[in-house]
Design a protein around this motif. Structure first.
Motif, PDB file in Angstrom:
ATOM      1  N   PHE A 150      -0.014  -7.445   7.798  1.00 13.79           N
ATOM      2  CA  PHE A 150       0.127  -6.105   7.223  1.00 13.79           C
ATOM      3  C   PHE A 150       1.112  -5.233   7.992  1.00 13.79           C
ATOM      4  CE2 PHE A 150      -3.889  -6.624   9.576  1.00 13.79           C
ATOM      5  CZ  PHE A 150      -3.656  -5.818  10.678  1.00 13.79           C
ATOM      6  N   MET A 151       1.615  -5.719   9.115  1.00 14.41           N
ATOM      7  CA  MET A 151       2.637  -4.992   9.874  1.00 14.41           C
ATOM      8  C   MET A 151       4.007  -5.388   9.334  1.00 14.41           C
ATOM      9  SD  MET A 151       1.184  -5.389  13.787  1.00 14.41           S
ATOM     10  CE  MET A 151       2.592  -4.532  14.520  1.00 14.41           C
TER      11      MET A 151
ATOM     12  N   ASP B 221     -13.532  -2.424   6.250  1.00 13.39           N
ATOM     13  CA  ASP B 221     -12.925  -3.577   6.914  1.00 13.39           C
ATOM     14  C   ASP B 221     -11.610  -3.984   6.269  1.00 13.39           C
ATOM     15  OD1 ASP B 221     -13.857  -4.567   4.530  1.00 13.39           O
ATOM     16  OD2 ASP B 221     -14.798  -6.353   5.395  1.00 13.39           O
ATOM     17  N   LYS B 222     -11.054  -3.108   5.432  1.00 13.36           N
ATOM     18  CA  LYS B 222      -9.809  -3.414   4.742  1.00 13.36           C
ATOM     19  C   LYS B 222      -8.639  -2.610   5.310  1.00 13.36           C
ATOM     20  CE  LYS B 222     -11.887  -4.600   0.261  1.00 13.36           C
ATOM     21  NZ  LYS B 222     -11.935  -4.249  -1.178  1.00 13.36           N
ATOM     22  N   ARG B 223      -7.511  -3.274   5.456  1.00 12.83           N
ATOM     23  CA  ARG B 223      -6.266  -2.634   5.895  1.00 12.83           C
ATOM     24  C   ARG B 223      -5.290  -2.680   4.730  1.00 12.83           C
ATOM     25  NH1 ARG B 223      -1.511  -1.096   7.374  1.00 12.83           N
ATOM     26  NH2 ARG B 223      -0.955  -0.942   9.561  1.00 12.83           N
ATOM     27  N   PHE B 224      -4.574  -1.581   4.514  1.00 10.86           N
ATOM     28  CA  PHE B 224      -3.641  -1.489   3.397  1.00 10.86           C
ATOM     29  C   PHE B 224      -2.198  -1.495   3.894  1.00 10.86           C
ATOM     30  CE2 PHE B 224      -7.245   1.359   1.861  1.00 10.86           C
ATOM     31  CZ  PHE B 224      -7.908   0.316   1.234  1.00 10.86           C
ATOM     32  N   LEU B 225      -1.359  -2.202   3.160  1.00 10.70           N
ATOM     33  CA  LEU B 225       0.083  -2.060   3.306  1.00 10.70           C
ATOM     34  C   LEU B 225       0.531  -1.274   2.085  1.00 10.70           C
ATOM     35  CD1 LEU B 225       2.869  -2.669   4.529  1.00 10.70           C
ATOM     36  CD2 LEU B 225       2.886  -4.798   3.201  1.00 10.70           C
ATOM     37  N   LYS B 226       0.903  -0.018   2.314  1.00 12.58           N
ATOM     38  CA  LYS B 226       1.267   0.851   1.189  1.00 12.58           C
ATOM     39  C   LYS B 226       2.694   0.527   0.757  1.00 12.58           C
ATOM     40  CE  LYS B 226      -2.022   4.506   2.002  1.00 12.58           C
ATOM     41  NZ  LYS B 226      -2.282   5.950   1.948  1.00 12.58           N
ATOM     42  N   THR B 227       2.792  -0.409  -0.152  1.00  9.91           N
ATOM     43  CA  THR B 227       4.104  -0.889  -0.579  1.00  9.91           C
ATOM     44  C   THR B 227       4.901   0.195  -1.281  1.00  9.91           C
ATOM     45  OG1 THR B 227       3.040  -1.810  -2.550  1.00  9.91           O
ATOM     46  CG2 THR B 227       3.419  -3.306  -0.703  1.00  9.91           C
ATOM     47  N   ILE B 228       4.244   0.982  -2.142  1.00 11.15           N
ATOM     48  CA  ILE B 228       4.909   2.085  -2.835  1.00 11.15           C
ATOM     49  C   ILE B 228       4.009   3.311  -2.760  1.00 11.15           C
ATOM     50  CG2 ILE B 228       5.772   2.960  -5.044  1.00 11.15           C
ATOM     51  CD1 ILE B 228       6.405   0.110  -5.844  1.00 11.15           C
TER      52      ILE B 228
ATOM     53  N   GLU C 219      -3.904  -5.275  -0.023  1.00  9.59           N
ATOM     54  CA  GLU C 219      -5.109  -5.188   0.806  1.00  9.59           C
ATOM     55  C   GLU C 219      -5.231  -6.417   1.703  1.00  9.59           C
ATOM     56  OE1 GLU C 219      -8.593  -4.557  -1.493  1.00  9.59           O
ATOM     57  OE2 GLU C 219      -7.902  -2.658  -2.370  1.00  9.59           O
ATOM     58  N   PHE C 220      -5.643  -6.174   2.933  1.00 13.75           N
ATOM     59  CA  PHE C 220      -5.874  -7.238   3.898  1.00 13.75           C
ATOM     60  C   PHE C 220      -7.227  -7.010   4.565  1.00 13.75           C
ATOM     61  CE2 PHE C 220      -1.367  -6.508   3.518  1.00 13.75           C
ATOM     62  CZ  PHE C 220      -0.802  -7.774   3.458  1.00 13.75           C
ATOM     63  N   SER C 221      -7.932  -8.083   4.868  1.00 14.58           N
ATOM     64  CA  SER C 221      -9.193  -7.981   5.590  1.00 14.58           C
ATOM     65  C   SER C 221      -8.919  -8.085   7.086  1.00 14.58           C
ATOM     66  CB  SER C 221     -10.143  -9.102   5.158  1.00 14.58           C
ATOM     67  OG  SER C 221     -11.288  -9.143   5.998  1.00 14.58           O
ATOM     68  N   PHE C 222      -9.350  -7.077   7.841  1.00 14.12           N
ATOM     69  CA  PHE C 222      -9.157  -7.116   9.287  1.00 14.12           C
ATOM     70  C   PHE C 222      -9.744  -8.397   9.889  1.00 14.12           C
ATOM     71  CE2 PHE C 222      -8.854  -2.347   9.069  1.00 14.12           C
ATOM     72  CZ  PHE C 222      -7.587  -2.249   9.619  1.00 14.12           C
ATOM     73  N   ALA C 223     -10.846  -8.876   9.327  1.00 11.45           N
ATOM     74  CA  ALA C 223     -11.549 -10.030   9.878  1.00 11.45           C
ATOM     75  C   ALA C 223     -10.712 -11.302   9.846  1.00 11.45           C
ATOM     76  CB  ALA C 223     -12.856 -10.250   9.114  1.00 11.45           C
TER      77      ALA C 223
END
Length: 265
Positions: A199-200, A68-75, A44-48
């Motif tokens: 997160f990219m 306001d949360k961005r996810f990096l779907k690792t699995i 989880e990452f906060s866009f802010a």
């Protein structure tokens, strides 16, 4: 006359003998499914905490965010344990013609996401990235949302920078060769991350022949035209099994299909 006839027969037999091995090496198919004996995971990452907190949530894939949360779907584990994003490759064939003619790997930065999430690269061949992002609602980003693709060659717990280049405007591109050293392409993989938006991220398996596949949404795959015989095949995912390649032995019959159920634990 009899002696000549014997020569003709012998010559025909020799042709048949030479042709036999070629027929034995004709192509078949490897098909199956990659599964994961575990659950889906995400970071989880906060866009802010990152630039462009109003633009990045415009990504049409709403499963990547919550408020306001961005996810990096690792699995990502789908139906019946299918592992999304896994790559399957035959690794005991080194096809110089394929490697010499490989056109390169392409990635786009779009709505603060690198696409594709996983793929393949060839050592010493070009890696290209293009920035497709601009924000008409932000005076500072009308010409482009700044992305900073930063590549790494990864082997075990070590990594080395390949390139680190900013793409400030929409349409900006980079093109740099993938460079693994010391045989690291045999064991490692290639990673891409944006230094502006953590997160990219994207990940790529080095290959040395055309016999590979990125699995479908359900984890299924099909690799055609694999030479007949026994082969070493790997199933790989950048986060499952800590990024290790899981090896399998597959025997491919001429004109047949070898089924591979590849479980990553």
């Amino acid at each position: 006359m009899k002696k000549g006839a014997l020569s003709v027969v012998f010559g025909a037999a020799a042709v048949a003998f030479i042709a036999a091995p070629l027929a034995a090496n004709a192509g078949g198919t490897i098909a199956g499914k990659v599964t994961y004996a575990g659950k889906s995971e995400q970071k989880e990452f906060s866009f802010a905490k990152f630039p462009n907190p109003k633009f990045c949530p415009k990504n049409p894939n709403k499963s990547l965010m919550d408020g306001d949360k961005r996810f990096l779907k690792t699995i990502e584990v789908g139906k019946d344990g299918g592992l999304k994003g896994a790559v399957v490759a035959v690794v005991d064939i080194e096809d110089k013609a394929f490697m010499d003619s490989y056109a390169g790997t392409d990635v786009v930065a779009e709505f603060c996401e690198f696409l594709p999430y996983t793929g393949v690269v060839v050592n010493n061949k070009n890696f290209r990235a293009v920035n497709n992002d601009a924000d008409p609602d932000d005076p500072k980003s009308v010409a482009g949302v700044l992305h900073n693709p930063h590549s790494f060659t990864v082997k075990g717990s070590t990594s080395a920078t390949g390139f680190n280049i900013g793409l400030a405007k929409k349409g900006d591109k980079l093109e740099k060769p993938v460079t693994f050293r010391g045989g690291a392409e045999k064991e490692g993989y290639y990673r891409l991350q944006c230094d502006q938006h953590e997160f990219m991220q994207s990940f790529f398996l080095p290959v040395s022949n055309a016999h590979y596949a990125v699995v479908k949404e359900d984890g299924s795959f099909e690799i055609k035209d694999v030479p007949a015989g026994k082969h070493k095949v790997v199933a790989w995912h950048p986060f499952a099994a800590k990024g290790k390649k899981i090896e399998f032995e597959v025997e491919v019959a001429d004109g047949g299909t070898a089924n591979l159920k590849a479980e990553i634990k």
